[in-house]
Design a protein around this motif. Structure first.
Motif, short mmCIF file in Angstrom:
data_model
loop_
_atom_site.label_atom_id
_atom_site.label_comp_id
_atom_site.label_asym_id
_atom_site.label_seq_id
_atom_site.Cartn_x
_atom_site.Cartn_y
_atom_site.Cartn_z
N UNK A 1 -21.34 -38.79 37.08
CA UNK A 1 -21.97 -37.47 37.11
C UNK A 1 -23.28 -37.46 36.31
N UNK A 2 -24.21 -36.58 36.73
CA UNK A 2 -25.42 -36.32 35.96
C UNK A 2 -25.10 -35.25 34.91
N UNK A 3 -25.50 -35.50 33.68
CA UNK A 3 -25.22 -34.58 32.59
C UNK A 3 -26.49 -34.26 31.81
N UNK A 4 -26.44 -33.17 31.05
CA UNK A 4 -27.58 -32.76 30.23
C UNK A 4 -27.07 -32.15 28.94
N UNK A 5 -27.81 -32.35 27.85
CA UNK A 5 -27.40 -31.75 26.59
C UNK A 5 -27.47 -30.23 26.63
N UNK A 6 -28.19 -29.71 27.63
CA UNK A 6 -28.30 -28.26 27.78
C UNK A 6 -27.13 -27.65 28.55
N UNK A 7 -26.18 -28.49 28.93
CA UNK A 7 -25.00 -28.01 29.65
C UNK A 7 -23.73 -28.56 28.99
N UNK A 8 -23.44 -28.11 27.77
CA UNK A 8 -22.23 -28.59 27.07
C UNK A 8 -20.95 -28.36 27.86
N UNK A 9 -20.89 -27.25 28.61
CA UNK A 9 -19.68 -26.96 29.38
C UNK A 9 -19.45 -28.01 30.46
N UNK A 10 -20.55 -28.47 31.09
CA UNK A 10 -20.43 -29.51 32.10
C UNK A 10 -19.94 -30.82 31.50
N UNK A 11 -20.41 -31.10 30.28
CA UNK A 11 -19.95 -32.31 29.58
C UNK A 11 -18.48 -32.18 29.21
N UNK A 12 -18.09 -31.00 28.71
CA UNK A 12 -16.69 -30.76 28.35
C UNK A 12 -15.76 -30.98 29.54
N UNK A 13 -16.21 -30.56 30.73
CA UNK A 13 -15.39 -30.69 31.93
C UNK A 13 -15.10 -32.15 32.27
N UNK A 14 -15.92 -33.07 31.81
CA UNK A 14 -15.71 -34.50 32.08
C UNK A 14 -14.71 -35.13 31.12
#
Length: 303
Positions: free
Chosen positions: A94-107
């Protein structure tokens, strides 16, 4: 009779325990359960308790370095994902960004790698152990060894560094033997409208050319690009920064300026000593990118 009942009870307990152990030993569709063991990693910001064998790594920076050591990546930054060198192998990451902590949490990461310049570092540390690196704090080879320490693969990383250094130096010696000890090279980048020239630690092969091969850097480049890593140029001043050879990094497509009289009058251009590279394939200093660029430079300088 009581003795028989006792023996039967013991046998029943053994059967139940065995079934329970078989069930507990399975996780993620039959995959072996990851170890819960942790180790202390001495990062540049202080000690960080990390998994001894991280299974779900989110790399907001240094993704290619981790990939080179077969790290278990589940998320990387968009630039890493965009590199054609990793396109096939990272198709499912997946592509991730530090500006999307929720997206990182989901991984559900068990380890996060980030850059010191990034935002939301405090939020990331709440999600999983987070190791932070500052770009340029370590040289490009030391950085790979440091990633090796992080993944408990320092010996493997060191072996690659030693081998690559030996091979790159040998190519540098051949270049100087053919073109002279003081042969110089400039590394330019253009997006068809803007130009920049790079110092000795800004990817695009600069580390190989200047640090390992020890090729000369033009004086104007030393003055303006060495301290900050890069320097933006006007098209008219390009000839002042051009070395005997030019490495030209671009995103491809038509570039009208390279057809201009100013460009065509540069001696390196007149002498057909321009080596073109793809910006997307050259924006990192990891083993895969470095090996790719070393082959290009060997052919470009020694053809």
């Amino acid at each position: 009779m009581k003795k028989l009942l006792f023996l039967f009870g013991c046998l029943l307990c053994l059967v139940i325990t065995g079934c329970s152990n078989q069930s507990d030993g399975k996780q993620n569709d039959g995959k072996e359960e990851a170890s819960n063991e942790t180790v202390t990693y001495e990062s540049e910001t202080g000690p960080v308790e990390i998994p001894a064998e991280p299974q779900r790594i989110v790399a907001l920076s240094n993704g290619p370095n981790i990939f080179a050591l077969d790290g278990n990546l589940v998320g990387v930054d968009e630039w890493t994902k965009a590199s054609p060198l990793f396109e096939e192998e990272m198709a499912n990451i997946e592509i991730v960004s530090e500006n999307d902590p929720e997206g990182i949490l989901a991984l559900e990461p068990d380890l996060i790698i980030a850059g010191s310049h990034m935002e939301n570092l405090d939020e990331l540390e709440k999600i999983a152990p987070t190791v932070i690196y500052t770009w340029g704090k370590l040289d490009y080879l030391e950085q790979q060894i440091e990633i090796g320490k992080l993944l408990n693969k320092e010996e493997e990383a060191q072996e690659w560094v030693d081998d690559f250094t030996k091979r790159a130096k040998a190519v540098g010696d051949k270049i100087k033997e053919k073109h002279g000890e003081d042969v110089s090279v400039s590394v330019f980048e253009t997006d068809s409208k803007n130009f920049a020239v790079f110092g000795d630690n800004w990817a695009r092969g600069t580390e190989i050319l200047y640090q390992t091969m020890e090729l000369e850097m033009p004086e104007k480049v030393q003055e303006d690009a060495l301290a900050d890593g890069y320097y933006n140029l006007s098209q008219e001043t390009l000839p002042e920064y051009a070395g005997d050879f030019i490495v030209l990094s671009s995103m491809g497509g038509e570039n009208e300026f390279t057809k201009s009289e100013t460009w065509q009058s540069i001696p390196a251009v007149e002498n057909n000593q321009v080596i073109e590279i793809d910006t997307q394939e050259a924006s990192y200093s990891d083993p895969a990118t470095l090996e790719y660029l070393l082959d290009i430079f060997e052919e470009g300088f020694l053809q």
